[in-house]
Scaffold this active site. Sequence first.
Site, short mmCIF file in Angstrom:
data_model
loop_
_atom_site.label_atom_id
_atom_site.label_comp_id
_atom_site.label_asym_id
_atom_site.label_seq_id
_atom_site.Cartn_x
_atom_site.Cartn_y
_atom_site.Cartn_z
N ASN A 9 -7.62 -6.66 -8.93
CA ASN A 9 -6.30 -6.03 -8.83
C ASN A 9 -5.25 -7.13 -8.96
O ASN A 9 -5.03 -7.89 -8.03
CB ASN A 9 -6.19 -5.31 -7.47
CG ASN A 9 -4.81 -4.75 -7.22
OD1 ASN A 9 -3.96 -4.73 -8.11
ND2 ASN A 9 -4.58 -4.29 -6.00
N LYS A 11 -2.11 -6.89 -9.23
CA LYS A 11 -0.82 -6.53 -8.63
C LYS A 11 0.32 -6.88 -9.60
O LYS A 11 0.11 -6.81 -10.81
CB LYS A 11 -0.68 -7.21 -7.27
CG LYS A 11 -1.90 -6.92 -6.38
CD LYS A 11 -1.72 -7.24 -4.95
CE LYS A 11 -3.01 -6.89 -4.20
NZ LYS A 11 -2.92 -7.12 -2.77
N HIS A 95 -3.66 2.70 -3.09
CA HIS A 95 -3.71 1.34 -2.53
C HIS A 95 -2.76 1.27 -1.33
O HIS A 95 -1.71 1.92 -1.33
CB HIS A 95 -3.31 0.33 -3.61
CG HIS A 95 -3.53 -1.08 -3.17
ND1 HIS A 95 -2.65 -1.74 -2.34
CD2 HIS A 95 -4.55 -1.94 -3.40
CE1 HIS A 95 -3.12 -2.96 -2.11
NE2 HIS A 95 -4.27 -3.11 -2.73
N GLU A 97 -0.66 -0.80 -0.45
CA GLU A 97 0.73 -1.18 -0.78
C GLU A 97 1.50 0.03 -1.32
O GLU A 97 2.70 0.17 -1.08
CB GLU A 97 0.72 -2.35 -1.77
CG GLU A 97 0.31 -3.64 -1.06
CD GLU A 97 -0.38 -4.68 -1.93
OE1 GLU A 97 -0.29 -4.61 -3.17
OE2 GLU A 97 -1.03 -5.58 -1.34
N GLU A 167 -10.48 -0.98 2.10
CA GLU A 167 -9.64 -2.16 2.20
C GLU A 167 -8.88 -2.14 3.52
O GLU A 167 -7.82 -1.50 3.63
CB GLU A 167 -8.62 -2.18 1.04
CG GLU A 167 -9.27 -2.25 -0.32
CD GLU A 167 -8.36 -2.93 -1.33
OE1 GLU A 167 -8.78 -3.93 -1.90
OE2 GLU A 167 -7.23 -2.47 -1.52
N GLY A 173 -4.62 -9.86 1.51
CA GLY A 173 -3.69 -10.96 1.26
C GLY A 173 -3.44 -11.84 2.48
O GLY A 173 -2.51 -12.65 2.48
N SER A 212 -9.18 -10.01 0.94
CA SER A 212 -9.44 -11.46 0.98
C SER A 212 -10.87 -11.83 0.59
O SER A 212 -11.47 -12.73 1.17
CB SER A 212 -9.09 -12.03 2.37
OG SER A 212 -7.71 -11.85 2.63
#
Length: 250
Positions: A9, A11, A95, A97, A167, A173, A212
Amino acid sequence: MRRKIVAGNWKMHGTLAENEARLSQLVLELKSRDACDVAVFPSAPYLFQCQNLLANSIVMWGAQNVSQHPSGAYTGEISTAMLADFGCQYALIGHSERRELFHETDQDTAQKFAVVLEAGLKPMLCVGETLDQRESGDTMVVINRQIDAVLASVGIAGFTNAVIAYEPVWAIGTGKTATPEQAQEVHGAIRQQLAQHDAVIAESLQILYGGSVKPDNAEAIFAQPDVDGALVGGASLNPTDFIKICNAAG
Ligand code: PGA
């Protein structure tokens, strides 16, 4: 036996030149490998570039987001038909985010999952809990709710041609990874939730871990029986690291 997938991904990162270098290295170094599936998720303007550079390779590509609407006056949105035009095989759905920063609800996610399936693409549904939710013992309450919304929309049959990515939001991150045991616990519980609807579909569903994932922790995570690969953010921007993660998958 489920096949593993390693997905990158990207991003909101990349330029034409950076992507070309990254994709060329992936194509070259993954050329003779067929041990796991590999996919990348670039920003939408670069899907055409992926289509051009990856068409004859083992590397697949998909979009990071998609509209739930088929077409119309939705400024800034991208439809499933457009993704299909650019050869996408996958679309990321829900996702964290998108859920947190762009306020996508479980219902939005469920609708997107449905339209992606209708377009003949594979949804990669992201689910996961925040740190607060984990600490208050609500990890599976949250994940069951996220998955139930999709089940209500497409039924268990919708998971025949889909992928789930677990996730944990606290691991994305942050450099903090779920331990292999924590990942296994949640992956096993997701599979069990789906098995209540259809044991065969649940058994064949690929469930990826994301948060991560790096070359030095991938192997231990992949060794868990219900972990079928990884959705990789930061480390997927470095092709050498990403290839090492693919190699750890088999
Ligand atoms: P990360 O991101 O690997 O940088 O933690 C994973 C993701 O957001 O999919």
